[in-house]
Design a protein around this motif. Structure first.
Motif, PDB file in Angstrom:
ATOM      1  N   VAL A   1     -11.071   5.285   7.681  1.00  0.00           N
ATOM      2  CA  VAL A   1     -10.782   5.262   6.201  1.00  0.00           C
ATOM      3  C   VAL A   1     -12.106   4.735   5.011  1.00  0.00           C
ATOM      4  CG1 VAL A   1      -9.121   4.844   4.344  1.00  0.00           C
ATOM      5  CG2 VAL A   1      -7.839   5.282   7.128  1.00  0.00           C
ATOM      6  N   THR A   2     -12.214   6.203   4.411  1.00  0.00           N
ATOM      7  CA  THR A   2     -12.878   5.774   3.538  1.00  0.00           C
ATOM      8  C   THR A   2     -12.980   6.215   1.928  1.00  0.00           C
ATOM      9  OG1 THR A   2     -15.661   6.442   5.157  1.00  0.00           O
ATOM     10  CG2 THR A   2     -15.555   6.221   3.488  1.00  0.00           C
ATOM     11  N   LYS A   3     -12.779   4.975   1.199  1.00  0.00           N
ATOM     12  CA  LYS A   3     -12.598   5.154  -0.500  1.00  0.00           C
ATOM     13  C   LYS A   3     -13.803   6.008  -1.100  1.00  0.00           C
ATOM     14  CE  LYS A   3     -12.355   1.816  -3.064  1.00  0.00           C
ATOM     15  NZ  LYS A   3     -12.036   1.005  -3.772  1.00  0.00           N
TER      16      LYS A   3
ATOM     17  N   SER B   1     -12.350   5.077  -7.047  1.00  0.00           N
ATOM     18  CA  SER B   1     -12.076   4.248  -6.851  1.00  0.00           C
ATOM     19  C   SER B   1     -10.968   4.141  -8.205  1.00  0.00           C
ATOM     20  CB  SER B   1     -13.022   3.567  -7.730  1.00  0.00           C
ATOM     21  OG  SER B   1     -13.594   2.548  -6.779  1.00  0.00           O
TER      22      SER B   1
ATOM     23  N   GLY C   1      -6.860   4.250  -5.420  1.00  0.00           N
ATOM     24  CA  GLY C   1      -8.354   5.327  -5.450  1.00  0.00           C
ATOM     25  C   GLY C   1      -7.858   6.475  -4.720  1.00  0.00           C
TER      26      GLY C   1
ATOM     27  N   TYR D   1      -4.835   1.891  -0.836  1.00  0.00           N
ATOM     28  CA  TYR D   1      -5.244   1.382   0.654  1.00  0.00           C
ATOM     29  C   TYR D   1      -5.838  -0.378   0.422  1.00  0.00           C
ATOM     30  CZ  TYR D   1      -6.715   1.406   5.872  1.00  0.00           C
ATOM     31  OH  TYR D   1      -7.338   1.243   6.370  1.00  0.00           O
TER      32      TYR D   1
ATOM     33  N   GLU E   1      -6.551  -1.244  -2.648  1.00  0.00           N
ATOM     34  CA  GLU E   1      -7.689  -0.739  -3.763  1.00  0.00           C
ATOM     35  C   GLU E   1      -7.145   0.439  -3.956  1.00  0.00           C
ATOM     36  OE1 GLU E   1     -11.226  -1.175  -2.497  1.00  0.00           O
ATOM     37  OE2 GLU E   1     -11.537  -3.177  -2.278  1.00  0.00           O
TER      38      GLU E   1
ATOM     39  N   ASN F   1      -4.530  10.538  -1.963  1.00  0.00           N
ATOM     40  CA  ASN F   1      -4.610   9.474  -2.886  1.00  0.00           C
ATOM     41  C   ASN F   1      -3.856   8.256  -3.133  1.00  0.00           C
ATOM     42  OD1 ASN F   1      -2.755  11.362  -3.936  1.00  0.00           O
ATOM     43  ND2 ASN F   1      -3.369  10.873  -6.075  1.00  0.00           N
TER      44      ASN F   1
ATOM     45  N   ASP G   1       0.732  -1.140  -0.015  1.00  0.00           N
ATOM     46  CA  ASP G   1       0.020   0.100   0.171  1.00  0.00           C
ATOM     47  C   ASP G   1       1.125   1.306   0.161  1.00  0.00           C
ATOM     48  OD1 ASP G   1      -2.114  -1.624   0.184  1.00  0.00           O
ATOM     49  OD2 ASP G   1      -3.125  -1.160   2.011  1.00  0.00           O
TER      50      ASP G   1
ATOM     51  N   PHE H   1      -9.178   8.658  -0.820  1.00  0.00           N
ATOM     52  CA  PHE H   1      -9.447   8.606   0.364  1.00  0.00           C
ATOM     53  C   PHE H   1      -9.825   9.191   1.225  1.00  0.00           C
ATOM     54  CE2 PHE H   1      -7.533   4.921  -1.281  1.00  0.00           C
ATOM     55  CZ  PHE H   1      -7.945   3.554  -0.986  1.00  0.00           C
TER      56      PHE H   1
END
Length: 201
Positions: free
Chosen positions: A88-90, A93, A77, A72, A75, A69, A53, A79
């Motif tokens: 943490v929230t994406k 994407s 994206g 994470y 994935e 960015n 990551d 965040f």
């Protein structure tokens, strides 16, 4: 500060409220975001989940919300990190193709209420950019509008976007030349976007 690691790099850094924040990658340990206080205290703010990551760019939207960015939990994206909830929230994407992994880029309005971001569409041998603007509300993205569709932009939106100081408008330099490389860019025209007159291109 970090016990002299063998392979050590700082992908990004910023100063916020007199504290220094550094995204640091340490070989065999991965990437984390550190807070260095004026009293010489070092605190891990975000620890990424996997060794591969990474954090590319990050900044504070306000005291309780940080955007970055990168990759994470494997994935790609953009965040949001809620400093109060430590969550943490994406919000956008990225993607992976035969060409590799691509990371969306972003630009935040000076007042912290809008987020510009670009995504990439692979069309044959072409890499086309789609650019969106969204509102930042309650530490989430909402009201996303596509403003540029399938364009050959010379650089990521982080480099291209320029905002008015009052956040009422932003500007994106454009080129008729499809070659990428912002430092040598010949600007043919500038797209001007006033927030109260945004239309889909």
């Amino acid at each position: 500060m970090f016990d002299s690691p063998r392979n050590f790099s700082f992908p990004a850094g910023t100063i916020h409220n007199k504290d220094v924040y550094l995204a640091a990658h340490i070989q065999d340990k991965g990437t984390a975001l550190y807070k260095l206080s004026a009293d010489n205290q070092v605190e891990k703010v975000i620890t990424l989940k996997n060794i591969n990551d990474n954090i590319f760019d990050f900044e504070f939207i306000h005291d309780d919300l940080l955007v970055f960015n990168g990759v994470y939990d494997e994935e790609p994206g953009i965040f949001f990190f809620d400093l109060n909830k430590k969550a943490v929230t994406k919000v956008v994407s990225g993607g992976t193709s035969s060409e590799g992994t691509w990371i969306p880029s972003y630009s935040i309005s000076p007042d912290g209420t809008k987020l510009l971001f670009n995504t990439i569409l692979h069309k044959g041998d072409q890499f086309l950019d789609n650019v969106f603007i969204a509102s930042i509300e309650n530490n989430q993205l909402s009201k996303s509008i596509q403003i540029i569709q399938n364009a050959e932009l010379p650089a990521v939106i982080k480099l291209l976007a320029h905002w008015n100081q009052d956040s009422s408008a932003f500007y994106i330099p454009r080129s008729d030349n499809s070659e990428r490389g912002y430092s040598d860019l010949k600007i043919d025209y500038i797209s001007v976007y006033e927030l109260d007159k945004i239309e889909t291109e």
